[in-house]
Design a protein around this motif. Structure first.
Motif, PDB file in Angstrom:
ATOM      1  N   HIS A   1      -9.805   0.729   7.161  1.00  0.00           N
ATOM      2  CA  HIS A   1     -11.109   0.286   6.640  1.00  0.00           C
ATOM      3  C   HIS A   1     -10.899  -0.612   5.416  1.00  0.00           C
ATOM      4  O   HIS A   1     -11.512  -1.681   5.298  1.00  0.00           O
ATOM      5  CB  HIS A   1     -11.952   1.514   6.298  1.00  0.00           C
ATOM      6  CG  HIS A   1     -13.368   1.213   5.919  1.00  0.00           C
ATOM      7  ND1 HIS A   1     -13.719   0.752   4.663  1.00  0.00           N
ATOM      8  CD2 HIS A   1     -14.524   1.300   6.628  1.00  0.00           C
ATOM      9  CE1 HIS A   1     -15.031   0.581   4.618  1.00  0.00           C
ATOM     10  NE2 HIS A   1     -15.542   0.904   5.788  1.00  0.00           N
ATOM     11  N   TYR A   2     -10.035  -0.186   4.517  1.00  0.00           N
ATOM     12  CA  TYR A   2      -9.788  -0.955   3.289  1.00  0.00           C
ATOM     13  C   TYR A   2      -9.161  -2.310   3.610  1.00  0.00           C
ATOM     14  O   TYR A   2      -9.455  -3.316   2.954  1.00  0.00           O
ATOM     15  CB  TYR A   2      -8.872  -0.158   2.360  1.00  0.00           C
ATOM     16  CG  TYR A   2      -8.744  -0.758   0.981  1.00  0.00           C
ATOM     17  CD1 TYR A   2      -9.719  -0.543   0.005  1.00  0.00           C
ATOM     18  CD2 TYR A   2      -7.644  -1.553   0.645  1.00  0.00           C
ATOM     19  CE1 TYR A   2      -9.602  -1.100  -1.268  1.00  0.00           C
ATOM     20  CE2 TYR A   2      -7.525  -2.118  -0.625  1.00  0.00           C
ATOM     21  CZ  TYR A   2      -8.514  -1.881  -1.567  1.00  0.00           C
ATOM     22  OH  TYR A   2      -8.387  -2.441  -2.819  1.00  0.00           O
ATOM     23  N   GLU A   3      -8.316  -2.345   4.626  1.00  0.00           N
ATOM     24  CA  GLU A   3      -7.620  -3.573   5.010  1.00  0.00           C
ATOM     25  C   GLU A   3      -8.494  -4.457   5.905  1.00  0.00           C
ATOM     26  O   GLU A   3      -8.109  -5.570   6.245  1.00  0.00           O
ATOM     27  CB  GLU A   3      -6.303  -3.205   5.709  1.00  0.00           C
ATOM     28  CG  GLU A   3      -5.408  -4.347   6.126  1.00  0.00           C
ATOM     29  CD  GLU A   3      -4.782  -5.145   4.984  1.00  0.00           C
ATOM     30  OE1 GLU A   3      -4.078  -6.109   5.280  1.00  0.00           O
ATOM     31  OE2 GLU A   3      -5.005  -4.810   3.797  1.00  0.00           O
TER      32      GLU A   3
ATOM     33  N   ILE B   1      -3.902   5.066  -0.946  1.00  0.00           N
ATOM     34  CA  ILE B   1      -4.746   5.955  -0.155  1.00  0.00           C
ATOM     35  C   ILE B   1      -4.244   7.366  -0.425  1.00  0.00           C
ATOM     36  O   ILE B   1      -3.116   7.708  -0.064  1.00  0.00           O
ATOM     37  CB  ILE B   1      -4.661   5.640   1.355  1.00  0.00           C
ATOM     38  CG1 ILE B   1      -4.724   4.127   1.617  1.00  0.00           C
ATOM     39  CG2 ILE B   1      -5.727   6.397   2.123  1.00  0.00           C
ATOM     40  CD1 ILE B   1      -5.998   3.459   1.217  1.00  0.00           C
TER      41      ILE B   1
ATOM     42  N   TYR C   1       0.840  -1.194   0.000  1.00  0.00           N
ATOM     43  CA  TYR C   1       0.000   0.000   0.000  1.00  0.00           C
ATOM     44  C   TYR C   1       0.880   1.251   0.000  1.00  0.00           C
ATOM     45  O   TYR C   1       2.008   1.222   0.491  1.00  0.00           O
ATOM     46  CB  TYR C   1      -0.892   0.057   1.250  1.00  0.00           C
ATOM     47  CG  TYR C   1      -1.915  -1.034   1.342  1.00  0.00           C
ATOM     48  CD1 TYR C   1      -3.164  -0.907   0.718  1.00  0.00           C
ATOM     49  CD2 TYR C   1      -1.656  -2.196   2.062  1.00  0.00           C
ATOM     50  CE1 TYR C   1      -4.114  -1.912   0.817  1.00  0.00           C
ATOM     51  CE2 TYR C   1      -2.601  -3.205   2.160  1.00  0.00           C
ATOM     52  CZ  TYR C   1      -3.831  -3.054   1.535  1.00  0.00           C
ATOM     53  OH  TYR C   1      -4.767  -4.051   1.624  1.00  0.00           O
TER      54      TYR C   1
ATOM     55  N   TYR D   1      -9.417  10.548   0.281  1.00  0.00           N
ATOM     56  CA  TYR D   1      -9.939  11.056   1.555  1.00  0.00           C
ATOM     57  C   TYR D   1      -9.844  12.579   1.570  1.00  0.00           C
ATOM     58  O   TYR D   1      -8.982  13.159   0.893  1.00  0.00           O
ATOM     59  CB  TYR D   1      -9.173  10.457   2.732  1.00  0.00           C
ATOM     60  CG  TYR D   1      -7.692  10.808   2.767  1.00  0.00           C
ATOM     61  CD1 TYR D   1      -7.224  11.942   3.429  1.00  0.00           C
ATOM     62  CD2 TYR D   1      -6.743  10.004   2.115  1.00  0.00           C
ATOM     63  CE1 TYR D   1      -5.880  12.257   3.453  1.00  0.00           C
ATOM     64  CE2 TYR D   1      -5.398  10.318   2.129  1.00  0.00           C
ATOM     65  CZ  TYR D   1      -4.962  11.445   2.807  1.00  0.00           C
ATOM     66  OH  TYR D   1      -3.625  11.779   2.824  1.00  0.00           O
TER      67      TYR D   1
ATOM     68  N   GLY E   1      -3.139  -1.217  -3.052  1.00  0.00           N
ATOM     69  CA  GLY E   1      -4.012  -0.052  -3.032  1.00  0.00           C
ATOM     70  C   GLY E   1      -3.282   1.220  -2.656  1.00  0.00           C
ATOM     71  O   GLY E   1      -2.249   1.186  -1.989  1.00  0.00           O
TER      72      GLY E   1
ATOM     73  N   ALA F   1      -8.881   5.387   6.467  1.00  0.00           N
ATOM     74  CA  ALA F   1      -9.154   4.814   5.140  1.00  0.00           C
ATOM     75  C   ALA F   1      -8.344   3.539   4.917  1.00  0.00           C
ATOM     76  O   ALA F   1      -8.870   2.534   4.412  1.00  0.00           O
ATOM     77  CB  ALA F   1      -8.849   5.837   4.052  1.00  0.00           C
TER      78      ALA F   1
ATOM     79  N   ILE G   1      -8.031   5.135  -3.248  1.00  0.00           N
ATOM     80  CA  ILE G   1      -9.053   5.550  -2.292  1.00  0.00           C
ATOM     81  C   ILE G   1      -8.745   6.991  -1.884  1.00  0.00           C
ATOM     82  O   ILE G   1      -7.654   7.282  -1.390  1.00  0.00           O
ATOM     83  CB  ILE G   1      -9.045   4.652  -1.036  1.00  0.00           C
ATOM     84  CG1 ILE G   1      -9.037   3.168  -1.419  1.00  0.00           C
ATOM     85  CG2 ILE G   1     -10.207   5.000  -0.112  1.00  0.00           C
ATOM     86  CD1 ILE G   1     -10.217   2.730  -2.224  1.00  0.00           C
TER      87      ILE G   1
ATOM     88  N   ASP H   1     -13.969   9.316  -1.094  1.00  0.00           N
ATOM     89  CA  ASP H   1     -14.452   8.040  -0.559  1.00  0.00           C
ATOM     90  C   ASP H   1     -14.595   8.114   0.960  1.00  0.00           C
ATOM     91  O   ASP H   1     -15.521   7.546   1.538  1.00  0.00           O
ATOM     92  CB  ASP H   1     -13.476   6.916  -0.932  1.00  0.00           C
ATOM     93  CG  ASP H   1     -13.343   6.746  -2.430  1.00  0.00           C
ATOM     94  OD1 ASP H   1     -14.315   6.303  -3.063  1.00  0.00           O
ATOM     95  OD2 ASP H   1     -12.272   7.079  -2.974  1.00  0.00           O
TER      96      ASP H   1
END
Length: 435
Positions: A276-278, A201, A165, A221, A199, A273, A219, A228
């Protein structure tokens, strides 16, 4: 077992990496200049040996990790090549180390260290996590699930990393001694984005980040509903800042951070973020509320009626957000900026921008330009900046006691050089017990 020898072990990244290897059961030592640097405290606490530079430090049983600031003609690097021992530059070794874990590279032109510190705190409080923070703090063990680390864009060093990430806080023009312009900086971040495995962020408030292309999800923020992850209903109180988080326009949870300023809300959103994604438990995200900050990022202490703030801010945008944080936290006090420009190149490139951001303070004191080892000299002086600041005064070690007249003030010492010597000189001149 090999011994890892760090050339320039007091560097912020080097100190942190040395601590990670030590915590992971490796034998670690290093060399550096004799002058005290705040990063050595963590090394000394862990019993890591620090030696003066000497070619004899390099023996046939060591693996050498050299700081990026040192050239091939350094006495220890030359000796390492003569002996043919395993040799890595800092970013090369870090890239290989990160591959052992689920890695999160935290990068951006500004806010890397604070965001890495925040993420590392949130994860490590509840989950097995190794981390490397750019304030010289490092922690590691082989059983870690996650590895949170600061990834610096300077000279494209972060392209040695292939993280799972990436958290990207912003893309801005800095390091003008290397990057040609903003497009050149963007190209570096785009290259990193191409290497991320799972991903990205990214801060949706940053226009350049919307130009990123990636083969993995991005994603966003920020504060607007298009993101998102959105922060809303922000409230500032004595204990810090509270805000609601909406995930794709649906209320998720309410969080409190013991920090002030929109940039800290954005940093917290980045961490939320990622978690949450993980698929990390929301309860773990609430570790945000117990974060104590990182070294040299709005570090505070009280001196009589004055508040002394130490911050690494060395770019106009960083100065602006630091002054904004001081205003929000100490709204009833005068905000006094004490700034030491870092490098002639940066000062010349952003001369007007520095003036604009500093003029947000009630009063400004300028220290002479700190020249980096990366440059020989500059064709400007501190007077060039001073003439653009109507409420500015030149500060020297001989006249630091002038700061005492700001009796009910937040004194914000900012810079990436040795601004601390001015702060220490002032504290000594006060000859008063620091509360």
């Amino acid at each position: 077992m090999t011994t890892y020898h760090f050339i320039g072990i007091k560097g912020t990244g080097m100190s942190a990496l040395a601590q990670i290897l030590h915590d992971s059961g490796q034998k670690v030592q290093g060399s550096d200049i004799k002058k005290f640097i705040f990063t050595q405290e963590g090394l000394e606490q862990k019993g890591i040996r620090i030696m003066p530079f000497d070619a004899n430090n390099i023996t046939e049983d060591v693996t050498v990790i050299a700081g990026n600031a040192f050239s091939e003609d350094h006495i220890e690097i030359k000796r390492a090549h003569e002996l043919g021992v395993p040799f890595f530059k800092y970013h090369e070794f870090l890239g290989e180390w990160a591959d052992k874990y689920t890695s999160i590279a935290v990068t951006g032109s500004h806010g890397k260290t604070s965001t890495t510190g925040l993420l590392s705190h949130v994860l490590s409080t509840s989950l097995p996590t190794s981390y490397l923070i750019g304030d010289g703090t490092g922690f590691g063990n082989e059983n870690s699930t996650y590895f949170s680390f600061e990834a610096c864009e300077y000279k494209r060093h972060f392209l040695h990393y292939k993280p799972d990430y990436a958290i990207i806080t912003n893309i801005d023009f800095d390091h003008p001694d290397y990057f040609r312009n903003l497009d050149d900086v963007f190209d570096a971040f785009q290259s990193l984005a191409n290497q991320v495995k799972k991903g990205i962020i990214a801060c949706g408030e940053d226009e350049k980040l919307h130009e990123l292309q990636s083969n993995v999800p991005i994603i966003y923020y920020g504060f607007s509903a298009e993101n998102d992850f959105q922060a809303n209903n922000i409230k500032v109180a004595e204990k810090g800042t509270t805000f609601d988080v909406y995930v794709r326009n649906t209320y998720f949870d309410t969080f409190t951070i013991p920090l002030y300023g929109n940039h800290h809300i954005l940093n917290a959103l980045a961490v939320i973020a990622f978690c949450h994604y993980e698929g990390i438990d929301p309860k773990i995200m609430h570790n945000l509320s117990t974060f104590n900050g990182v070294k040299r990022r709005f570090s505070e202490k009280k001196l009589g009626e004055q508040i002394i703030i130490d911050d690494y801010a060395h770019h106009p945008i960083e100065i602006a957000v630091t002054i904004d944080s001081a205003r929000k936290k100490y709204s009833d006090k005068e905000v006094v900026a004490i700034f030491q420009p870092h490098t002639f190149t940066r000062t010349k490139t952003f001369l007007q921008e520095f003036a604009d951001s500093l003029n947000e303070a009630d009063c400004v004191y300028l220290c002479d330009i700190f020249s980096s080892a990366r440059e020989v000299s500059g064709d400007l002086t501190i007077e060039d900046l001073l003439e653009k600041i109507p409420n500015g005064t030149l500060l020297t070690l001989d006249n630091v006691d002038v700061l005492a007249k700001h009796k009910d003030a937040a004194l914000v010492f900012m810079g990436a050089g040795d601004i601390q010597k001015f702060q220490k000189a002032y504290e000594n001149s006060k000859n008063e017990h620091v509360k």
